[in-house]
Design an enzyme around this catalytic site. Sequence first.
Site, mmCIF file in Angstrom:
data_model
loop_
_atom_site.group_PDB
_atom_site.id
_atom_site.type_symbol
_atom_site.label_atom_id
_atom_site.label_comp_id
_atom_site.label_asym_id
_atom_site.label_seq_id
_atom_site.Cartn_x
_atom_site.Cartn_y
_atom_site.Cartn_z
ATOM 1 N N GLU A 128 0.782 -1.240 0.000
ATOM 2 C CA GLU A 128 0.000 0.000 0.000
ATOM 3 C C GLU A 128 0.814 1.290 0.000
ATOM 4 O O GLU A 128 0.787 2.033 0.990
ATOM 5 C CB GLU A 128 -0.943 0.022 1.210
ATOM 6 C CG GLU A 128 -1.933 -1.106 1.245
ATOM 7 C CD GLU A 128 -3.010 -0.914 2.336
ATOM 8 O OE1 GLU A 128 -2.892 0.028 3.131
ATOM 9 O OE2 GLU A 128 -3.956 -1.705 2.366
ATOM 10 N N GLU A 156 -5.638 -8.619 1.650
ATOM 11 C CA GLU A 156 -6.205 -8.180 2.928
ATOM 12 C C GLU A 156 -7.689 -7.924 2.714
ATOM 13 O O GLU A 156 -8.093 -7.353 1.698
ATOM 14 C CB GLU A 156 -5.606 -6.854 3.421
ATOM 15 C CG GLU A 156 -4.216 -6.963 3.971
ATOM 16 C CD GLU A 156 -3.688 -5.634 4.521
ATOM 17 O OE1 GLU A 156 -4.506 -4.795 4.980
ATOM 18 O OE2 GLU A 156 -2.469 -5.452 4.480
HETATM 19 C C1 NOJ Z 1 -4.117 -1.928 5.499
HETATM 20 C C2 NOJ Z 1 -2.755 -2.224 6.024
HETATM 21 O O1 NOJ Z 1 -1.940 -2.904 5.137
HETATM 22 C C3 NOJ Z 1 -2.750 -2.875 7.399
HETATM 23 O O2 NOJ Z 1 -1.503 -2.656 7.930
HETATM 24 C C4 NOJ Z 1 -3.879 -2.318 8.220
HETATM 25 O O3 NOJ Z 1 -3.829 -2.755 9.546
HETATM 26 C C5 NOJ Z 1 -5.192 -2.693 7.576
HETATM 27 N N1 NOJ Z 1 -5.247 -2.176 6.237
HETATM 28 C C6 NOJ Z 1 -6.420 -2.184 8.322
HETATM 29 O O4 NOJ Z 1 -6.411 -0.807 8.334
#
Ligand code: NOJ
Length: 446
Positions: free
Chosen positions: A162, A351
């Site tokens: 990200e 994710e």
């Molecule tokens: C994106 C991120 O990669 C992760 O580190 C984070 O905890 C989750 N989304 C939830 O926000």
Amino acid sequence: MSFPKDFLWGAASAAYQIEGAVDEDGRGKTVWDVFSHTPGKTFEGHTGDIACDSYHRFEDDLAALLTLGVKHYRFGISWARIYPDGRTLNEHGFAYYDKVVDLLLQNGITPWVTLFHWDTPQALEETGGWQNRETATLLAQFAGVVAEHFRGRVSHYFTLNEPQCFIGLGYEAGWHAPGKALTGEPLLACWHNAMLAHGMMVQAVRKADPSAQIGLASCGLGCIPENENEADIEAARSAMFSFGMHPEFSLFSQNAFLDPALLGHYPEHPFFDSPIITAEDLALIHQPIDFIGLNFYNAYIVRAGESGPEHVSFHRGYPRTAIRWPITPAMMYYCTKFVYERYALPVYITENGLSCNDKRYLDGKVHDLDRIDFLQRYLREYRRAGESGVDIRGYFHWSLTDNFEWSNGYEERFGLFYVDYETLERHPKDSAFWYRSVVESNGENL
Ligand code: NOJ
């Protein structure tokens, strides 16, 4: 109604969010150590100093993975454990990850390593961080050393997690480490250096381990149609790939990352009109990779307006998770499909999940019906993407355990396992057992 036969089910985590042990075995400070220790930056001053203490309790995380029955685990390797100042190799930094990888393999679980999940060594921030192109070169050096070290044991890597967040929230909005608020050329330099890091990391990993499978993990606000008619679907597709369509988060577009990485050019937008972007750089960023990882949480609703795509406000009382993100399951179908049609590579959801106001009930259990309902809705839509011809390969739930949710600290609980931060014990939530049944039936029970 089914997922592909060899579909992978997994769970995910990230180094700084779970490990703790910030001063052990020669680890260097990262931007997140500094940021979280700066008053006012995180919820109630929470830090990752202890987090889930996974550095000392990996066996507990392993037990959690075995309870779920998943055969794949996505986790991060911390750059500052291996290169404490970003430049000098610390061989001791590998000991913990050697143990993690070996235990996973002994238990039939495939490791999927994220090479950069936001924890830049602080020493590099002090020489400009992502504003400095050298940061990209040094991250690629780390990536190559990791791939060399784990050749034969790890064969799946993600380059960046990200950039939309670690640059957008870290260098533009200032909500995340290092908490800067840049605009224009300096912000573009950060973005471009992150893109270069991706390309250089792909090269470094391929050189160290030509058989490795390499991808990236992208986020960005997806777009779904208000109504399932052709005009709204087209509007959602076009909004999803329009840089600048989301004014409050300009860098939160999928194609700011995916276009340069997979198509070899930046989105058409004045932000990218700059002499710092050269044809050689674009070629370096545009390396062949094996798959796209998507971190999907929520999407905007879009309709075809008079003069192009428009955002539709969420109605009053629209369903939201504990962190107040809207619940938009259709993104698992539409956004996955839009990405696949544009970039034509196999897709993994790297994710997906939600925070709930979880607690242990009087019976000692964590009854998180909201999570089960959310996942059922999202996974059905993901399956629909597969049925419509999208090459979906796997799903990593975020997250295995509750953990340090960045500037929200421990206030948000995203895990399938509840962490009691007093005792550091992990307790399976009801959703953990439910997810196990999904894994066992390859989603037949959804
Ligand atoms: C994106 C991120 O990669 C992760 O580190 C984070 O905890 C989750 N989304 C939830 O926000």
